[in-house]
Design a protein around this motif. Structure first.
Motif, PDB file in Angstrom:
ATOM      1  N   ARG A  99      11.454  36.187  18.974  1.00 51.65           N
ATOM      2  CA  ARG A  99      12.746  36.351  19.647  1.00 51.65           C
ATOM      3  C   ARG A  99      13.255  34.959  20.011  1.00 51.65           C
ATOM      4  N   LEU A 100      14.552  34.865  20.112  1.00 51.23           N
ATOM      5  CA  LEU A 100      15.206  33.602  20.459  1.00 51.23           C
ATOM      6  C   LEU A 100      16.354  33.907  21.400  1.00 51.23           C
ATOM      7  N   CYS A 101      16.661  32.957  22.259  1.00 50.62           N
ATOM      8  CA  CYS A 101      17.813  33.096  23.141  1.00 50.62           C
ATOM      9  C   CYS A 101      18.481  31.742  23.289  1.00 50.62           C
ATOM     10  N   LEU A 102      19.700  31.757  23.762  1.00 47.98           N
ATOM     11  CA  LEU A 102      20.473  30.518  23.893  1.00 47.98           C
ATOM     12  C   LEU A 102      21.655  30.749  24.805  1.00 47.98           C
ATOM     13  N   LYS A 103      22.267  29.657  25.196  1.00 43.51           N
ATOM     14  CA  LYS A 103      23.544  29.690  25.895  1.00 43.51           C
ATOM     15  C   LYS A 103      24.550  28.941  25.038  1.00 43.51           C
ATOM     16  N   VAL A 104      25.766  29.464  25.004  1.00 42.59           N
ATOM     17  CA  VAL A 104      26.825  28.839  24.222  1.00 42.59           C
ATOM     18  C   VAL A 104      28.126  28.952  25.008  1.00 42.59           C
ATOM     19  N   PHE A 120      22.677  37.447  16.604  1.00 38.46           N
ATOM     20  CA  PHE A 120      22.496  37.275  18.043  1.00 38.46           C
ATOM     21  C   PHE A 120      23.462  38.221  18.743  1.00 38.46           C
ATOM     22  N   HIS A 121      23.058  38.700  19.899  1.00 33.89           N
ATOM     23  CA  HIS A 121      23.894  39.610  20.686  1.00 33.89           C
ATOM     24  C   HIS A 121      24.137  39.006  22.052  1.00 33.89           C
ATOM     25  N   ILE A 122      25.337  39.178  22.562  1.00 32.99           N
ATOM     26  CA  ILE A 122      25.650  38.676  23.903  1.00 32.99           C
ATOM     27  C   ILE A 122      24.939  39.567  24.906  1.00 32.99           C
ATOM     28  N   ARG A 123      24.091  38.942  25.703  1.00 33.49           N
ATOM     29  CA  ARG A 123      23.336  39.678  26.734  1.00 33.49           C
ATOM     30  C   ARG A 123      24.130  39.718  28.034  1.00 33.49           C
ATOM     31  N   ASN A 124      24.723  38.576  28.387  1.00 32.12           N
ATOM     32  CA  ASN A 124      25.598  38.530  29.559  1.00 32.12           C
ATOM     33  C   ASN A 124      26.442  37.261  29.528  1.00 32.12           C
ATOM     34  N   GLU A 125      27.283  37.121  30.527  1.00 30.63           N
ATOM     35  CA  GLU A 125      28.173  35.972  30.652  1.00 30.63           C
ATOM     36  C   GLU A 125      27.854  35.259  31.951  1.00 30.63           C
ATOM     37  N   GLY A 126      28.152  33.979  31.990  1.00 29.29           N
ATOM     38  CA  GLY A 126      27.932  33.206  33.196  1.00 29.29           C
ATOM     39  C   GLY A 126      28.785  31.960  33.179  1.00 29.29           C
ATOM     40  N   VAL A 127      28.505  31.087  34.126  1.00 34.50           N
ATOM     41  CA  VAL A 127      29.211  29.819  34.232  1.00 34.50           C
ATOM     42  C   VAL A 127      28.170  28.707  34.273  1.00 34.50           C
ATOM     43  N   ASP A 128      28.366  27.699  33.446  1.00 30.54           N
ATOM     44  CA  ASP A 128      27.489  26.535  33.437  1.00 30.54           C
ATOM     45  C   ASP A 128      27.781  25.721  34.699  1.00 30.54           C
ATOM     46  N   ASP A 129      26.785  25.594  35.565  1.00 28.72           N
ATOM     47  CA  ASP A 129      26.974  24.877  36.825  1.00 28.72           C
ATOM     48  C   ASP A 129      27.396  23.424  36.626  1.00 28.72           C
ATOM     49  N   GLY A 132      31.174  23.809  34.780  1.00 27.88           N
ATOM     50  CA  GLY A 132      32.116  24.818  35.247  1.00 27.88           C
ATOM     51  C   GLY A 132      32.681  25.673  34.128  1.00 27.88           C
ATOM     52  N   GLU A 133      32.162  25.525  32.920  1.00 23.35           N
ATOM     53  CA  GLU A 133      32.653  26.269  31.759  1.00 23.35           C
ATOM     54  C   GLU A 133      31.958  27.627  31.640  1.00 23.35           C
ATOM     55  N   ASN A 134      32.718  28.623  31.212  1.00 27.84           N
ATOM     56  CA  ASN A 134      32.150  29.941  30.954  1.00 27.84           C
ATOM     57  C   ASN A 134      31.266  29.875  29.719  1.00 27.84           C
ATOM     58  N   GLU A 135      30.168  30.638  29.767  1.00 23.20           N
ATOM     59  CA  GLU A 135      29.244  30.640  28.639  1.00 23.20           C
ATOM     60  C   GLU A 135      28.665  32.031  28.436  1.00 23.20           C
ATOM     61  N   TYR A 136      28.161  32.242  27.237  1.00 26.80           N
ATOM     62  CA  TYR A 136      27.450  33.473  26.914  1.00 26.80           C
ATOM     63  C   TYR A 136      25.957  33.169  26.868  1.00 26.80           C
ATOM     64  N   PHE A 137      25.167  34.145  27.293  1.00 24.71           N
ATOM     65  CA  PHE A 137      23.728  34.114  27.089  1.00 24.71           C
ATOM     66  C   PHE A 137      23.471  35.106  25.969  1.00 24.71           C
ATOM     67  N   MET A 138      22.917  34.625  24.853  1.00 25.51           N
ATOM     68  CA  MET A 138      22.748  35.451  23.663  1.00 25.51           C
ATOM     69  C   MET A 138      21.276  35.551  23.284  1.00 25.51           C
ATOM     70  N   ILE A 139      20.904  36.678  22.683  1.00 18.43           N
ATOM     71  CA  ILE A 139      19.518  36.860  22.240  1.00 18.43           C
ATOM     72  C   ILE A 139      19.475  37.371  20.808  1.00 18.43           C
ATOM     73  N   TRP A 140      18.370  37.082  20.144  1.00 20.05           N
ATOM     74  CA  TRP A 140      18.032  37.597  18.824  1.00 20.05           C
ATOM     75  C   TRP A 140      16.569  38.003  18.885  1.00 20.05           C
ATOM     76  N   LYS A 141      16.225  39.073  18.194  1.00 19.44           N
ATOM     77  CA  LYS A 141      14.821  39.470  18.145  1.00 19.44           C
ATOM     78  C   LYS A 141      14.502  40.066  16.791  1.00 19.44           C
ATOM     79  N   LYS A 142      13.250  39.851  16.361  1.00 19.28           N
ATOM     80  CA  LYS A 142      12.761  40.526  15.171  1.00 19.28           C
ATOM     81  C   LYS A 142      12.582  41.985  15.524  1.00 19.28           C
ATOM     82  N   SER A 143      12.514  42.816  14.537  1.00 19.32           N
ATOM     83  CA  SER A 143      12.261  44.233  14.785  1.00 19.32           C
ATOM     84  C   SER A 143      10.870  44.400  15.382  1.00 19.32           C
ATOM     85  N   PHE A 144      10.793  45.215  16.422  1.00 19.07           N
ATOM     86  CA  PHE A 144       9.522  45.489  17.071  1.00 19.07           C
ATOM     87  C   PHE A 144       9.063  46.890  16.691  1.00 19.07           C
TER      88      PHE A 144
END
Length: 170
Positions: A99-104, A120-129, A132-144
Motif C-alpha cells: 500500500r502507498l499513501c501521499l499528500k498532494v 489512488f483514491h482520495i481518503r480525505n482533504e486537509g490543509v498543509d500547515d 496554508g494550501e488545501n491538499e488531498y490525502f490519497m491511498i493506493w493498495k494492492k488487492s488483499f
C-alpha cells in the motif's frame, strides 16, 4: 533504468526537487522552496529513494522518495516530463509495497489526475500547515485476500497524522 539512489547524486536530485516544486507549485512562492532547499537536501539523504537514470548518458532524470509506505514525492526533471518516467518510478515502488499513501496539493491538478489514473483514491482533504494550501490525502493498495485481518489503509492512516506533520516539501 530505475535503481537505488547513490549519495553522490544528492546535488542532481536536490536540484530536480527544487526546480520541479517551483514549476508544479507556482501558487506557492519560489522563495518558500528555496528557503527549504538545504533542509530537504538533508532529508533526501535519509529517505528511501529510487532514481530513473537515462541509460545512454547515465544522467538522473527523476526520482521517487519514500518514508515507509508514504510517497514524499515523485520528481521528474524539466525536459524529461511526460515520457512515462513518473509512472515507471511509481510502478517500481508499487511492486515493493502493499500500500502507498501521499499528500498532494489540490491546485496541482496534473498530479491529482496522475494519481487518480494510477488507482489512488482520495481518503480525505486537509490543509498543509506550512503553506496554508488545501491538499488531498490519497491511498493506493494492492488487492488483499479475505484472510487478511489488517485494514488495507491501517498503515497509511497512522502515517497521515505523523509523517508529514511539520515536514517541508511533502
Amino acid at each position: 533504468m530505475i535503481r537505488t539512489f547513490r549519495k553522490a547524486e544528492i546535488g542532481r536530485v536536490a536540484d530536480i526537487w527544487l526546480d520541479t516544486n517551483q514549476r508544479a507549485h507556482a501558487f506557492i512562492s519560489a522563495q518558500y522552496w528555496e528557503e527549504h532547499f538545504e533542509e530537504v537536501k538533508k532529508l533526501l539523504l535519509q529517505a528511501e529513494l529510487y532514481v530513473y537514470e537515462e541509460e545512454t548518458r547515465h544522467l538522473v532524470q527523476g526520482f521517487i522518495g519514500l518514508d515507509g509506505d508514504y510517497i514524499a514525492g515523485i520528481f521528474v526533471a524539466d525536459g524529461a516530463q511526460s515520457r512515462g518516467i513518473g509512472r515507471q518510478l511509481l510502478e517500481h515502488v508499487k511492486r515493493l509495497k502493499g500500500r502507498l499513501c501521499l499528500k498532494v496539493y489540490q491546485k496541482n491538478a496534473r498530479a491529482v489526475a496522475f494519481y487518480v489514473k494510477e488507482s489512488f483514491h482520495i481518503r480525505n482533504e486537509g490543509v498543509d500547515d506550512a503553506t496554508g494550501e488545501n491538499e488531498y490525502f490519497m491511498i493506493w493498495k494492492k488487492s488483499f485476500t479475505s484472510r487478511s485481518s489488517e485494514s488495507p489503509a491501517a498503515s497509511c492512516d497512522s502515517i497521515r497524522g505523523s509523517v508529514c506533520k511539520n515536514r517541508e516539501g511533502c
